[in-house]
Design a protein around this motif. Structure first.
Motif, PDB file in Angstrom:
ATOM      1  N   GLY A 103      -0.265  -8.393 -15.769  1.00 25.04           N
ATOM      2  CA  GLY A 103      -0.753  -9.248 -14.704  1.00 25.04           C
ATOM      3  C   GLY A 103       0.296 -10.129 -14.064  1.00 25.04           C
ATOM      4  N   LEU A 104       1.564  -9.953 -14.439  1.00 25.63           N
ATOM      5  CA  LEU A 104       2.627 -10.727 -13.814  1.00 25.63           C
ATOM      6  C   LEU A 104       3.071 -10.066 -12.513  1.00 25.63           C
ATOM      7  N   PRO A 105       3.719 -10.824 -11.623  1.00 20.43           N
ATOM      8  CA  PRO A 105       4.135 -10.251 -10.337  1.00 20.43           C
ATOM      9  C   PRO A 105       5.335  -9.324 -10.500  1.00 20.43           C
ATOM     10  N   PRO A 106       5.580  -8.467  -9.502  1.00 16.67           N
ATOM     11  CA  PRO A 106       6.755  -7.581  -9.529  1.00 16.67           C
ATOM     12  C   PRO A 106       8.037  -8.374  -9.753  1.00 16.67           C
ATOM     13  N   ALA A 107       9.006  -7.713 -10.393  1.00 19.37           N
ATOM     14  CA  ALA A 107      10.234  -8.399 -10.774  1.00 19.37           C
ATOM     15  C   ALA A 107      11.458  -7.576 -10.400  1.00 19.37           C
ATOM     16  N   LEU A 108      12.513  -8.285 -10.018  1.00 21.00           N
ATOM     17  CA  LEU A 108      13.860  -7.742 -10.057  1.00 21.00           C
ATOM     18  C   LEU A 108      14.565  -8.419 -11.219  1.00 21.00           C
ATOM     19  N   VAL A 109      15.077  -7.621 -12.149  1.00 23.03           N
ATOM     20  CA  VAL A 109      15.853  -8.128 -13.273  1.00 23.03           C
ATOM     21  C   VAL A 109      17.258  -7.552 -13.146  1.00 23.03           C
ATOM     22  N   THR A 110      18.256  -8.420 -13.032  1.00 22.65           N
ATOM     23  CA  THR A 110      19.626  -7.935 -12.978  1.00 22.65           C
ATOM     24  C   THR A 110      20.377  -8.395 -14.214  1.00 22.65           C
ATOM     25  N   THR A 111      21.291  -7.557 -14.664  1.00 21.52           N
ATOM     26  CA  THR A 111      22.120  -7.869 -15.817  1.00 21.52           C
ATOM     27  C   THR A 111      23.567  -7.524 -15.495  1.00 21.52           C
ATOM     28  N   ALA A 112      24.471  -7.980 -16.357  1.00 23.13           N
ATOM     29  CA  ALA A 112      25.895  -7.699 -16.212  1.00 23.13           C
ATOM     30  C   ALA A 112      26.385  -6.968 -17.446  1.00 23.13           C
ATOM     31  N   GLU A 113      27.265  -5.997 -17.249  1.00 26.45           N
ATOM     32  CA  GLU A 113      27.779  -5.206 -18.365  1.00 26.45           C
ATOM     33  C   GLU A 113      28.433  -6.093 -19.426  1.00 26.45           C
ATOM     34  N   TYR A 114      29.203  -7.093 -18.992  1.00 17.07           N
ATOM     35  CA  TYR A 114      29.960  -7.929 -19.923  1.00 17.07           C
ATOM     36  C   TYR A 114      29.302  -9.305 -20.053  1.00 17.07           C
ATOM     37  N   ASP A 115      28.101  -9.297 -20.616  1.00 18.45           N
ATOM     38  CA  ASP A 115      27.292 -10.515 -20.722  1.00 18.45           C
ATOM     39  C   ASP A 115      26.549 -10.486 -22.049  1.00 18.45           C
ATOM     40  N   PRO A 116      26.641 -11.552 -22.853  1.00 22.57           N
ATOM     41  CA  PRO A 116      25.828 -11.592 -24.075  1.00 22.57           C
ATOM     42  C   PRO A 116      24.334 -11.420 -23.809  1.00 22.57           C
ATOM     43  N   LEU A 117      23.861 -11.805 -22.624  1.00 23.84           N
ATOM     44  CA  LEU A 117      22.433 -11.767 -22.306  1.00 23.84           C
ATOM     45  C   LEU A 117      21.962 -10.416 -21.760  1.00 23.84           C
ATOM     46  N   ARG A 118      22.871  -9.458 -21.631  1.00 27.60           N
ATOM     47  CA  ARG A 118      22.527  -8.177 -20.991  1.00 27.60           C
ATOM     48  C   ARG A 118      21.302  -7.521 -21.620  1.00 27.60           C
ATOM     49  N   ASP A 119      21.308  -7.379 -22.935  1.00 30.12           N
ATOM     50  CA  ASP A 119      20.264  -6.580 -23.582  1.00 30.12           C
ATOM     51  C   ASP A 119      18.907  -7.279 -23.563  1.00 30.12           C
ATOM     52  N   GLU A 120      18.889  -8.602 -23.704  1.00 31.75           N
ATOM     53  CA  GLU A 120      17.589  -9.275 -23.684  1.00 31.75           C
ATOM     54  C   GLU A 120      16.978  -9.247 -22.285  1.00 31.75           C
ATOM     55  N   GLY A 121      17.820  -9.270 -21.256  1.00 30.90           N
ATOM     56  CA  GLY A 121      17.302  -9.121 -19.896  1.00 30.90           C
ATOM     57  C   GLY A 121      16.689  -7.757 -19.681  1.00 30.90           C
ATOM     58  N   GLU A 122      17.400  -6.713 -20.129  1.00 28.64           N
ATOM     59  CA  GLU A 122      16.875  -5.359 -19.959  1.00 28.64           C
ATOM     60  C   GLU A 122      15.657  -5.118 -20.840  1.00 28.64           C
ATOM     61  N   ALA A 123      15.617  -5.733 -22.016  1.00 27.19           N
ATOM     62  CA  ALA A 123      14.437  -5.614 -22.873  1.00 27.19           C
ATOM     63  C   ALA A 123      13.230  -6.276 -22.222  1.00 27.19           C
ATOM     64  N   TYR A 124      13.466  -7.398 -21.527  1.00 32.22           N
ATOM     65  CA  TYR A 124      12.355  -8.054 -20.836  1.00 32.22           C
ATOM     66  C   TYR A 124      11.846  -7.182 -19.692  1.00 32.22           C
ATOM     67  N   ALA A 125      12.771  -6.551 -18.965  1.00 31.63           N
ATOM     68  CA  ALA A 125      12.366  -5.637 -17.899  1.00 31.63           C
ATOM     69  C   ALA A 125      11.537  -4.492 -18.459  1.00 31.63           C
ATOM     70  N   ALA A 126      11.956  -3.953 -19.598  1.00 31.51           N
ATOM     71  CA  ALA A 126      11.214  -2.846 -20.212  1.00 31.51           C
ATOM     72  C   ALA A 126       9.829  -3.301 -20.663  1.00 31.51           C
ATOM     73  N   LYS A 127       9.737  -4.525 -21.190  1.00 27.97           N
ATOM     74  CA  LYS A 127       8.438  -5.034 -21.636  1.00 27.97           C
ATOM     75  C   LYS A 127       7.517  -5.276 -20.444  1.00 27.97           C
ATOM     76  N   LEU A 128       8.085  -5.771 -19.335  1.00 30.12           N
ATOM     77  CA  LEU A 128       7.293  -5.920 -18.119  1.00 30.12           C
ATOM     78  C   LEU A 128       6.754  -4.573 -17.649  1.00 30.12           C
ATOM     79  N   ALA A 129       7.620  -3.572 -17.601  1.00 35.52           N
ATOM     80  CA  ALA A 129       7.207  -2.248 -17.129  1.00 35.52           C
ATOM     81  C   ALA A 129       6.137  -1.661 -18.038  1.00 35.52           C
ATOM     82  N   ALA A 130       6.307  -1.839 -19.354  1.00 43.26           N
ATOM     83  CA  ALA A 130       5.324  -1.310 -20.295  1.00 43.26           C
ATOM     84  C   ALA A 130       3.965  -1.972 -20.127  1.00 43.26           C
ATOM     85  N   ALA A 131       3.964  -3.201 -19.595  1.00 42.41           N
ATOM     86  CA  ALA A 131       2.706  -3.918 -19.352  1.00 42.41           C
ATOM     87  C   ALA A 131       2.101  -3.586 -17.997  1.00 42.41           C
TER      88      ALA A 131
END
Length: 321
Positions: free
Chosen positions: A240-268
């Protein structure tokens, strides 16, 4: 791919600076404000004005409103700046907001929320929620259309945008039509995702700095580190959340958690577009106009906003650009 040579030059130029986690919040803030002079001149907008509204704490809450050229009412982006809930300001993110205002043809309301450690969690999300509701309710005063509202932010601001979207869903709206999450913080640092180890050192933002940020933001980590209003990936459901753009950077400690959040959004069942920018590091939207690939990434974010404002939310799985 290797670190972009223009990014590497910026990293090399900053090697002499003290590490953020060795500084007091006050000294770190001064260091971050000083880098404004190194940024490229931002896009010109038609008008910039400041407003003060009543904040949830009773103290005034400052907004900076950017209006594009053209005839309104314009779409509306409520934007929350990043830097670990502790650093940065309306001024550090002035260029990003101007670039999005011009690129997407929207009013941008940048929110000067309360910072930790003086104001720990949940002060920041409370301010951001209140500001979003005020902007929606006063959109006509801003030359904006409340039916075309997007929340967004970078890094910690991406966290706050995700949390505001969750709270608007759960706490009576209004309902935004999109969420712009630029290399967002979505999870607690421990145990951390693989990118926390891969990019722990050497690329600007470090694991140690993230631990310093979280240490200032959460007064009680044992209680709050799994709270979905601090770590939105912990939410029971993202349906029920609105559409999202999630961007990440290859050399970023936060890369994987951002992409995991995008995947969780899509799965929902949420419409999600997710881009990993190769060769770039955390904070790359600051360098639009100075680093070629950062300029391209900013254009992608503005293009996504234009599509969402037009009612055509695009979707793509993690694309490497």
């Amino acid at each position: 791919m290797p670190v972009d040579p223009q990014i590497q030059a910026l990293l090399d130029a900053g090697r002499h600076l003290p590490r953020t986690e060795t500084l007091s919040p006050e000294a770190a803030r001064a260091q971050y404000e000083a880098r404004i002079a190194a940024m490229a001149p931002p896009a010109e907008v038609a008008r910039v004005e400041e407003r003060e509204i009543a904040g949830p704490s009773g103290a005034p809450l400052r907004l900076r409103i950017y209006t594009p050229r053209g005839q309104g009412p314009f779409p509306l982006l409520v934007f929350f700046h990043g830097s670990g809930f502790v650093l940065c300001s309306l001024d550090t993110h002035d260029g990003i907001c101007r670039n999005l205002c011009t690129g997407a043809g929207c009013v941008v309301a940048s929110v000067d929320y309360r910072l930790a450690p003086e104001h720990p969690f949940p002060a920041a999300p409370e301010d951001c929620l209140a500001a979003t509701r005020w902007c929606a309710g006063h959109a006509a005063e801003l030359g904006a259309d409340p039916a075309r509202l997007v929340v967004g932010g970078d890094s910690a601001g991406g966290n706050l945008a995700a949390v505001v979207a969750l709270r608007l869903r759960d706490e009576g709206g209004p309902r935004p039509i999109g969420q712009l999450l630029l290399y967002p913080v979505t999870d607690w640092h421990t145990p951390g995702w693989p990118s926390y180890a891969e990019n722990a050192e050497g690329y600007g933002l470090t694991r140690a700095t993230m631990e310093w940020f979280w240490g200032h933001y959460l007064a009680d980590p044992a209680r709050d580190s799994a709270h979905p209003h601090a770590a939105p990936i912990k939410a029971a459901t993202l349906a029920g959340l609105p559409p999202a753009l999630v961007t990440t950077a290859e050399y970023d400690p936060l890369r994987d958690e951002g992409e995991a959040y995008a995947a969780k959004l899509a799965a929902a069942g949420v419409t999600v577009a997710c881009t990993r920018w190769l060769g770039l590091n955390h904070g790359f939207y600051f360098w639009a106009g100075k680093v070629d690939r950062c300029t391209t990434a900013t254009a992608e974010a503005a293009g996504w906003l234009r599509e969402v404002f037009a009612g055509r939310a695009p979707a793509w799985s993690v694309v490497h650009r």
